[in-house]
Structure formats: C-alpha cells, structure tokens
Design a protein around this motif. Structure first.
Motif, PDB file in Angstrom:
ATOM      1  N   SER A 295      31.304  11.020  97.092  1.00 28.51           N
ATOM      2  CA  SER A 295      30.729  10.421  95.829  1.00 28.51           C
ATOM      3  C   SER A 295      30.327   8.950  96.237  1.00 28.51           C
ATOM      4  O   SER A 295      29.251   8.349  95.887  1.00 28.51           O
ATOM      5  N   GLU A 296      31.097   8.386  97.181  1.00 32.92           N
ATOM      6  CA  GLU A 296      30.859   6.892  97.533  1.00 32.92           C
ATOM      7  C   GLU A 296      31.368   6.826  98.984  1.00 32.92           C
ATOM      8  O   GLU A 296      32.296   7.446  99.429  1.00 32.92           O
ATOM      9  N   GLN A 297      31.075   5.711  99.523  1.00 33.67           N
ATOM     10  CA  GLN A 297      31.454   5.594 100.969  1.00 33.67           C
ATOM     11  C   GLN A 297      31.202   4.156 101.210  1.00 33.67           C
ATOM     12  O   GLN A 297      30.425   3.272 100.779  1.00 33.67           O
ATOM     13  N   SER A 298      32.144   3.552 102.285  1.00 34.40           N
ATOM     14  CA  SER A 298      32.026   2.213 102.822  1.00 34.40           C
ATOM     15  C   SER A 298      32.455   1.918 104.093  1.00 34.40           C
ATOM     16  O   SER A 298      33.475   2.765 104.558  1.00 34.40           O
ATOM     17  N   LEU A 299      31.921   1.257 104.915  1.00 29.74           N
ATOM     18  CA  LEU A 299      32.427   0.984 106.142  1.00 29.74           C
ATOM     19  C   LEU A 299      33.374  -0.555 106.201  1.00 29.74           C
ATOM     20  O   LEU A 299      32.910  -1.496 105.786  1.00 29.74           O
ATOM     21  N   VAL A 300      34.599  -0.343 106.296  1.00 31.17           N
ATOM     22  CA  VAL A 300      35.637  -1.338 106.148  1.00 31.17           C
ATOM     23  C   VAL A 300      36.045  -1.654 107.642  1.00 31.17           C
ATOM     24  O   VAL A 300      36.685  -0.688 108.341  1.00 31.17           O
ATOM     25  N   GLY A 301      35.521  -2.631 108.452  1.00 30.18           N
ATOM     26  CA  GLY A 301      36.016  -3.064 109.513  1.00 30.18           C
ATOM     27  C   GLY A 301      35.573  -1.699 110.583  1.00 30.18           C
ATOM     28  O   GLY A 301      34.508  -1.414 110.776  1.00 30.18           O
ATOM     29  N   THR A 302      36.748  -1.217 111.392  1.00 29.35           N
ATOM     30  CA  THR A 302      36.419   0.098 112.184  1.00 29.35           C
ATOM     31  C   THR A 302      36.218   1.213 111.554  1.00 29.35           C
ATOM     32  O   THR A 302      36.348   2.378 112.148  1.00 29.35           O
ATOM     33  N   HIS A 303      36.793   1.462 110.026  1.00 29.69           N
ATOM     34  CA  HIS A 303      36.813   2.892 109.553  1.00 29.69           C
ATOM     35  C   HIS A 303      35.703   3.049 108.204  1.00 29.69           C
ATOM     36  O   HIS A 303      35.571   2.080 107.618  1.00 29.69           O
ATOM     37  N   HIS A 304      35.360   4.318 108.252  1.00 33.59           N
ATOM     38  CA  HIS A 304      34.580   4.778 107.056  1.00 33.59           C
ATOM     39  C   HIS A 304      35.673   5.123 106.117  1.00 33.59           C
ATOM     40  O   HIS A 304      36.718   5.949 106.246  1.00 33.59           O
ATOM     41  N   VAL A 305      35.274   4.619 104.802  1.00 39.10           N
ATOM     42  CA  VAL A 305      36.131   4.999 103.499  1.00 39.10           C
ATOM     43  C   VAL A 305      35.334   5.807 102.839  1.00 39.10           C
ATOM     44  O   VAL A 305      34.235   5.452 102.380  1.00 39.10           O
ATOM     45  N   LEU A 306      35.783   7.043 102.842  1.00 38.59           N
ATOM     46  CA  LEU A 306      35.059   8.018 102.204  1.00 38.59           C
ATOM     47  C   LEU A 306      35.807   8.737 100.938  1.00 38.59           C
ATOM     48  O   LEU A 306      37.098   9.125 100.931  1.00 38.59           O
ATOM     49  N   PHE A 307      35.002   8.671  99.784  1.00 39.43           N
ATOM     50  CA  PHE A 307      35.665   8.969  98.446  1.00 39.43           C
ATOM     51  C   PHE A 307      35.120  10.188  98.023  1.00 39.43           C
ATOM     52  O   PHE A 307      33.805  10.689  98.228  1.00 39.43           O
ATOM     53  N   GLY A 308      35.991  11.173  97.642  1.00 36.87           N
ATOM     54  CA  GLY A 308      35.428  12.427  97.356  1.00 36.87           C
ATOM     55  C   GLY A 308      35.908  12.828  95.917  1.00 36.87           C
ATOM     56  O   GLY A 308      36.902  12.586  95.218  1.00 36.87           O
ATOM     57  N   ALA A 309      34.676  13.557  95.115  1.00 36.12           N
ATOM     58  CA  ALA A 309      34.768  13.894  93.914  1.00 36.12           C
ATOM     59  C   ALA A 309      35.378  15.252  93.954  1.00 36.12           C
ATOM     60  O   ALA A 309      34.826  16.204  94.684  1.00 36.12           O
ATOM     61  N   VAL A 310      36.671  15.789  93.570  1.00 38.51           N
ATOM     62  CA  VAL A 310      37.231  17.060  93.567  1.00 38.51           C
ATOM     63  C   VAL A 310      36.448  17.928  92.718  1.00 38.51           C
ATOM     64  O   VAL A 310      36.246  17.674  91.595  1.00 38.51           O
ATOM     65  N   THR A 311      36.118  18.883  93.438  1.00 44.57           N
ATOM     66  CA  THR A 311      35.309  20.178  92.677  1.00 44.57           C
ATOM     67  C   THR A 311      36.308  21.243  92.551  1.00 44.57           C
ATOM     68  O   THR A 311      35.938  22.279  91.698  1.00 44.57           O
ATOM     69  N   GLU A 312      37.365  21.407  93.544  1.00 48.27           N
ATOM     70  CA  GLU A 312      38.311  22.494  93.517  1.00 48.27           C
ATOM     71  C   GLU A 312      39.585  22.191  94.213  1.00 48.27           C
ATOM     72  O   GLU A 312      39.555  21.448  95.128  1.00 48.27           O
ATOM     73  N   VAL A 313      40.872  22.599  93.726  1.00 49.48           N
ATOM     74  CA  VAL A 313      42.151  22.461  94.073  1.00 49.48           C
ATOM     75  C   VAL A 313      42.819  23.828  94.210  1.00 49.48           C
ATOM     76  O   VAL A 313      42.640  24.647  93.545  1.00 49.48           O
ATOM     77  N   GLN A 314      43.346  23.931  95.403  1.00 47.58           N
ATOM     78  CA  GLN A 314      44.288  25.027  95.511  1.00 47.58           C
ATOM     79  C   GLN A 314      45.527  24.483  95.982  1.00 47.58           C
ATOM     80  O   GLN A 314      45.841  23.655  96.718  1.00 47.58           O
ATOM     81  N   VAL A 315      46.727  25.185  95.396  1.00 51.55           N
ATOM     82  CA  VAL A 315      48.148  24.609  95.819  1.00 51.55           C
ATOM     83  C   VAL A 315      48.988  25.765  96.034  1.00 51.55           C
ATOM     84  O   VAL A 315      49.015  26.758  95.598  1.00 51.55           O
ATOM     85  N   MET A 316      49.709  25.523  97.342  1.00 53.00           N
ATOM     86  CA  MET A 316      51.010  26.443  97.549  1.00 53.00           C
ATOM     87  C   MET A 316      52.219  26.093  97.055  1.00 53.00           C
ATOM     88  O   MET A 316      52.692  24.974  97.552  1.00 53.00           O
ATOM     89  N   ARG A 317      52.887  26.731  96.172  1.00 55.18           N
ATOM     90  CA  ARG A 317      54.148  26.437  95.525  1.00 55.18           C
ATOM     91  C   ARG A 317      55.257  26.421  96.826  1.00 55.18           C
ATOM     92  O   ARG A 317      55.099  27.507  97.703  1.00 55.18           O
ATOM     93  N   ASP A 318      56.023  25.512  96.524  1.00 50.85           N
ATOM     94  CA  ASP A 318      57.372  25.395  97.254  1.00 50.85           C
ATOM     95  C   ASP A 318      57.234  25.372  99.162  1.00 50.85           C
ATOM     96  O   ASP A 318      57.715  25.909  99.672  1.00 50.85           O
ATOM     97  N   ALA A 319      56.047  24.785  99.255  1.00 49.21           N
ATOM     98  CA  ALA A 319      55.791  24.637 100.814  1.00 49.21           C
ATOM     99  C   ALA A 319      56.055  22.944 100.759  1.00 49.21           C
ATOM    100  O   ALA A 319      55.827  22.101  99.954  1.00 49.21           O
TER     101      ALA A 319
END
Length: 169
Positions: free
Chosen positions: A129-153
C-alpha cells in the motif's frame, strides 16, 4: 557530531537492538516479477482501524526480495514457529541452498496465489500500500487482505543474534 561519535552511536544502537526479542517471519511474494522470499524480524502492526488492517516490514535496500515485492505489489508474511529454524536460516541465506529455497517446508498458497507456509503460526496476505526508503532499508506497508492463524503454536524469536523458542506464554 564527529565521525567517531557517529560510529560509536551506530555501534551502540546495533548492540542495544540485538537485545530486542523479535518474532521471526518469512516474507514471500510471487507474480510477474517472479517468486522470492526472505527471513525478517523487522515487522510491526500499524493499524487495525483502517479500511484494511496495515502492517509493515523492513528489508535491506540490496535485498532482491525487496525489489521483487515492489514490482509484484503483493506479499505474504509468514510468522515462523519453533520448528521452522532451518527455514529461517535457509531464507536468510545463512545455509547454502543448492535448490530452490521453497523446496523445503510445507508450502500452500494464499487466495491470491502467494506462497504461504501451511504450518505457519500465522500468515498475512498483503497488497503493497505504501513504501519508503529510510537509510539502508525499504519500509514496506501492507494492506492485509487475508489472515490465517494456527492456534496454540509458539513463535520462533530472534534475540542476542540467535534464534530461540518461547518457553512460556
């Protein structure tokens, strides 16, 4: 600030940050620019209270995976469990892999067709969704479209420049 003071500040910052215990993730992508993946610990939730929840990851500017994610416009963040230490090493490039990095692990796909680790503690399919170069790193923002969760892990963590499991939760 003198050069020596800048070096001392940077070294102190890196040493202090090595004491932060961070969950370990495999960030993957697939699309017109190709398939790629990398191990990261620089991850954060940004906000759940927007049209699509947001998270961020940070990748070194020389990372080929960062370039592929930026070109594909999509990525999947796979939260690793204690048993995934060999995959973390493999995707971090610490273990020479004679074959495709994805040939190890139990891989499935997200709805959008991104590589998802089937037994990940959690996974987040994202649209860049957005991105920025800060010093030596790309900061990449993600708009979450799907989530999966494993319980008790239990997650794999990185602290003091080493991987560890979580003993109590």
């Amino acid at each position: 600030m003198t050069t020596e003071a800048k070096i001392a500040l940077r070294d102190g910052f890196l040493e202090a940050m090595s004491h932060a215990a961070n969950t370990v993730y495999l960030v993957t992508t697939d699309g017109p620019a190709g398939r790629a993946g990398v191990t990261v610990s620089a991850f954060s939730s940004v906000s759940a209270d927007v049209d699509q929840p947001r998270l961020l990851i940070c990748l070194h500017h020389e990372s080929t995976t960062a370039d592929v994610i930026r070109a594909n416009g999509v990525f999947c963040v796979n939260m690793l469990g204690e048993a995934h230490r060999p995959l973390a090493e493999r995707f971090a490039g610490r273990v020479a892999a004679e074959e495709d990095r994805f040939s190890a692990g139990d891989w499935g796909q997200t709805t959008a067709g991104l590589p998802r680790l089937s037994d990940a503690v959690a996974s987040f399919e994202c649209r860049l969704s957005e991105q920025s170069l800060v010093g030596t790193h790309h900061v990449l923002f993600g708009a979450v479209t799907e989530v999966q969760v494993m319980r008790d892990a239990k997650p794999l963590v990185y602290c003091l420049r080493a991987y560890a499991g979580v003993k109590t939760l």
